[in-house]
Design a protein around this motif. Structure first.
Motif, PDB file in Angstrom:
ATOM      1  N   HIS A  82       0.823  -1.215   0.000  1.00  0.00           N
ATOM      2  CA  HIS A  82       0.000   0.000   0.000  1.00  0.00           C
ATOM      3  C   HIS A  82       0.860   1.270   0.000  1.00  0.00           C
ATOM      4  O   HIS A  82       1.951   1.299   0.575  1.00  0.00           O
ATOM      5  CB  HIS A  82      -0.929   0.004   1.214  1.00  0.00           C
ATOM      6  CG  HIS A  82      -1.907  -1.128   1.186  1.00  0.00           C
ATOM      7  ND1 HIS A  82      -2.910  -1.207   0.251  1.00  0.00           N
ATOM      8  CD2 HIS A  82      -2.015  -2.242   1.955  1.00  0.00           C
ATOM      9  CE1 HIS A  82      -3.609  -2.327   0.450  1.00  0.00           C
ATOM     10  NE2 HIS A  82      -3.072  -2.963   1.476  1.00  0.00           N
TER      11      HIS A  82
ATOM     12  N   ASP B 476      -9.086   7.918  -0.050  1.00  0.00           N
ATOM     13  CA  ASP B 476      -8.533   6.636  -0.484  1.00  0.00           C
ATOM     14  C   ASP B 476      -9.683   5.828  -1.063  1.00  0.00           C
ATOM     15  O   ASP B 476     -10.616   5.465  -0.349  1.00  0.00           O
ATOM     16  CB  ASP B 476      -7.919   5.927   0.739  1.00  0.00           C
ATOM     17  CG  ASP B 476      -7.400   4.539   0.401  1.00  0.00           C
ATOM     18  OD1 ASP B 476      -7.726   4.014  -0.687  1.00  0.00           O
ATOM     19  OD2 ASP B 476      -6.683   3.964   1.230  1.00  0.00           O
ATOM     20  N   GLU B 480      -6.423   3.647  -4.078  1.00  0.00           N
ATOM     21  CA  GLU B 480      -5.975   4.690  -5.004  1.00  0.00           C
ATOM     22  C   GLU B 480      -6.307   6.065  -4.422  1.00  0.00           C
ATOM     23  O   GLU B 480      -7.350   6.241  -3.788  1.00  0.00           O
ATOM     24  CB  GLU B 480      -6.713   4.563  -6.354  1.00  0.00           C
ATOM     25  CG  GLU B 480      -6.441   3.279  -7.108  1.00  0.00           C
ATOM     26  CD  GLU B 480      -5.025   3.227  -7.670  1.00  0.00           C
ATOM     27  OE1 GLU B 480      -4.536   4.294  -8.120  1.00  0.00           O
ATOM     28  OE2 GLU B 480      -4.420   2.144  -7.621  1.00  0.00           O
ATOM     29  N   GLU B 481      -5.436   7.039  -4.664  1.00  0.00           N
ATOM     30  CA  GLU B 481      -5.717   8.406  -4.230  1.00  0.00           C
ATOM     31  C   GLU B 481      -6.749   9.034  -5.170  1.00  0.00           C
ATOM     32  O   GLU B 481      -6.553   9.052  -6.382  1.00  0.00           O
ATOM     33  CB  GLU B 481      -4.440   9.241  -4.266  1.00  0.00           C
ATOM     34  CG  GLU B 481      -3.402   8.807  -3.254  1.00  0.00           C
ATOM     35  CD  GLU B 481      -2.059   9.441  -3.542  1.00  0.00           C
ATOM     36  OE1 GLU B 481      -1.608  10.243  -2.714  1.00  0.00           O
ATOM     37  OE2 GLU B 481      -1.463   9.132  -4.594  1.00  0.00           O
ATOM     38  N   PRO B 506      -9.066  11.042 -10.146  1.00  0.00           N
ATOM     39  CA  PRO B 506      -7.807  10.399  -9.776  1.00  0.00           C
ATOM     40  C   PRO B 506      -6.653  11.404  -9.788  1.00  0.00           C
ATOM     41  O   PRO B 506      -6.790  12.509 -10.327  1.00  0.00           O
ATOM     42  CB  PRO B 506      -7.628   9.330 -10.873  1.00  0.00           C
ATOM     43  CG  PRO B 506      -8.439   9.818 -12.021  1.00  0.00           C
ATOM     44  CD  PRO B 506      -9.573  10.609 -11.448  1.00  0.00           C
TER      45      PRO B 506
END
Lengths: 102, 552
Positions: A82, B476, B480-481, B506
């Protein structure tokens, strides 16, 4: 604190009590700043054993906040799965201090 | 500036000695982490992603050159040669060793600074207008009242274990630069028709996961009642605030759940029992504290500086700097200089030791030895002669501190985000860097005009995204950010909480999305004088949604 996963590679990370530095537990029971040197557990039992050793070091005032992290292997090179843990292992993704200003 | 008396000095020294002993006992194993953690937090020591972080209080954002040099020294000796100025006018060191903490607190005490109450469920550092004591539009200097509140709230035994943290902000001008309506208590010092001082009192504002605008409980609380009224608010909150759920424990939730009228009644009842007693502020004591904040000796000068005008005519960079980074001072011939900590492409709010030393030297030379830290993560030199601006500008430029972008699209607030913070879900700094690079062209920035972008890396909202004209919240999403955009927020006297524009973006799309929002604004504004916020309030979300999601 993360629980051991039934599948997948895991390592134990913590912060060094004195310096706060991010560390990973090595196969010889010592702690390293390099995730490349981390002991990788591939079974739930191995992960629990690894974590138990880390907790003992927590109780012995060597590290704080020990936790299991998921690892992905590229060949023989382990890296946290992560983003948060990758940033912990590798440092901020942005330049800082004089390195950024110059 | 306020100087510690023997009482201040005594309690700070005692706290340093106490913490030295606690750290020693922790390192020797005499104390467990569970026992130690609340004690270190009471002294501003967090464990962040990479290391221990020390948050140093800068009361109401006021620093002297000597104090700034000490911060530079600590950064150089104990950290990695830089510090981070925060959205609460504090300074954070990111790479401190636990074993060094007592020595650092000792060094801070030498210059009348500490880290007490920069964490924990207590009354935190009192913040104020960063132009206090200098702004042309100021009615009352808020600093004496901020200092009185600091003294009252420091180690206040009744309020050391509140349901949750508690933040006060004070301003003394109608134009709110201290964001008082998004604080637990916001105070606006003002004068009535007779010239007497009083306070508009706002209660229950805040950001975080449940943003709320404060309710005005008093329009003109008499000056003498300031502490008794604040004590009444805190007492009601301490007794009635929720302790069962940390996400519902701030006073804003109490005000929301009980209703403004019920809370106001409870506070007024409590106040009635406190008023006229020990907490009354005697005029002599106010005068004694106010004397510390007497204006520096400023000269009688003409309003216009021929020297500056000639220099501006010869140097477009200076002219741009003065246009954006110099604000009106209450004394003719002086200006307030904003030192931007937002150079294009660099982390917002960071300053190297060398830059801190440079600012200290420039403050001593050009600004009566006064520096301010703004909640917008910039520094301020509050008392600069217009005649001195060309020389000051050159000094700032030599230190990489002359970015002429105050209040423009690249003057971005950003929390440390996932690069440093253990609470964050997404990175903030790289997004700020990429936005500032995208809008690097100064001509374009000036054409866009006033525009506040604020970025938080999680819902705790340290980056104040709820009150950004354009707010960006990092989340999150399945590892993924993602970044959610809000529009129309504002932390000033027209306070509003931004509205979510639609689905998030994204990381590789967020800068394009911000640019689409800005381009949409440029296309719909009535004239260049209509700011982004004014245009948004006129047209609402729809045109921006159409611009962002046209292909959806």
């Amino acid at each position: 604190m993360a629980k051991a996963q039934a599948t997948g590679a895991l390592a134990v990370t913590a912060n060094d009590l004195r310096s706060g530095t991010v560390v990973f537990r090595r196969p010889d029971g010592r702690w390293s700043e390099e995730v490349l040197e981390a002991e990788i557990a591939l079974t739930a039992e191995a992960a629990q054993a690894l974590l138990a050793g880390a907790r003992a070091d927590h109780d012995a005032c060597i590290v704080v906040e020990p936790a299991l992290v998921e690892i992905t292997m590229t060949g023989n090179r382990p890296a946290p799965r992560h983003l948060r843990e990758r940033i912990r292992a590798q440092g901020p993704t942005v330049a800082y201090g004089a390195a950024a200003a110059n | 500036m306020y100087r510690y008396d023997e009482f201040d000095l005594g309690f700070v020294r005692e706290r340093v000695a106490e913490f030295r002993d606690q750290v020693a006992r922790r390192l020797s194993g005499e104390m467990t982490e569970d026992q130690f953690k609340p004690l270190r937090l009471m002294n501003g020591v967090y464990l962040q992603l990479h290391a221990y972080m020390l948050r140093v209080a800068i009361p109401y954002g006021v620093l002297s050159g000597r104090q700034m040099r000490k911060l530079a020294h600590i950064a150089r000796k104990y950290d990695r040669d830089y510090g981070h100025f925060t959205t609460r006018q504090n300074l954070q060191f990111n790479w401190i060793k636990l074993a060094d903490m007592p020595a650092i607190l000792e060094e801070l005490a030498e210059v009348e600074m500490h880290a007490i109450q920069t964490s924990g469920n207590c009354i935190r550092n009192v913040t104020a207008d960063h132009f206090a004591g200098a702004a042309a539009d100021e009615t009352v200097d808020p600093r004496p009242y901020a200092e009185i509140l600091r003294q009252w709230s420091s180690l206040h035994p009744e309020f050391s274990f509140l349901p949750r943290k508690f933040k006060l902000a004070v301003t003394g001008a109608a134009a709110d630069r201290a964001a008082i309506q998004v604080h637990d208590i916001g105070l606006e010092a003002k004068r009535d028709a007779k010239g007497d001082i009083g306070f508009a009192v706002w209660v229950g504002g805040g950001q975080g996961r449940t943003p709320m605008i404060a309710r005005k409980l008093r329009d003109f609380l008499p000056e003498a009642d300031l502490l008794a009224y604040c004590e009444a608010i805190l007492r009601v909150y301490n007794l009635e605030g929720r302790r069962d759920n940390k996400y519902k424990a701030r006073i804003k939730i109490l005000v929301h759940e009980k209703g403004t009228d019920e809370i106001a009644d409870a506070i007024e009842n409590e106040f009635a029992s406190l008023k006229g007693k020990a907490l009354d502020l005697p005029a002599a004591e106010i005068a004694r504290i106010a004397a510390y904040f007497a204006p520096p000796a400023l000269a009688d000068l003409p309003a216009r500086s021929a020297k500056l005008e000639a220099a501006k005519a010869a140097d477009v960079a200076l002219a741009r700097f003065v246009d954006r980074n110099v604000s009106a001072h209450k004394r003719p011939g002086y200006g307030i200089v904003t030192v931007s900590l937002k150079p294009v492409g660099l982390p917002p709010g960071d300053a190297t030791s060398a830059q801190m030393d440079a600012v200290a030297a420039l403050a001593e030379r050009f600004s009566a030895d006064e520096i301010r830290v703004s909640h917008e993560q910039n520094l301020v030199l509050p008392h600069v002669r217009l005649d001195d601006l060309p020389e000051l500008f050159a000094g700032l430029a030599a230190a990489g501190l002359a970015t002429p972008n105050a209040g423009l699209v690249t003057d971005i607030i950003a929390c440390p985000g996932l690069d440093y913070c253990s609470l964050a879900n997404a990175r903030s700094i790289p997004v700020a860097q990429r936005i500032s690079e995208r809008f690097a062209d100064l001509g374009r920035q000036h054409d866009i005009g006033d525009l506040k972008i604020k970025i938080s890396g999680c819902i705790n909202a340290c980056g104040h995204h709820h009150v950004g004209h354009i707010g960006i919240l990092g989340v999150d999403r399945k590892g993924e950010e993602f970044y959610q955009i809000t529009l129309g927020g504002s932390g000033d006297e027209t306070c509003s909480i931004g509205e979510i524009v639609g689905p998030g973006f994204p990381a590789d799309r967020i800068v394009d999305a911000v640019e689409q929002v800005v381009d949409a604004y440029l296309g719909l504004r009535r004239d260049p004088g209509e700011t982004f916020l004014a245009a948004y309030r006129r047209v609402g979300l729809k045109p921006f949604q159409e611009a962002l999601y046209a292909d959806a």
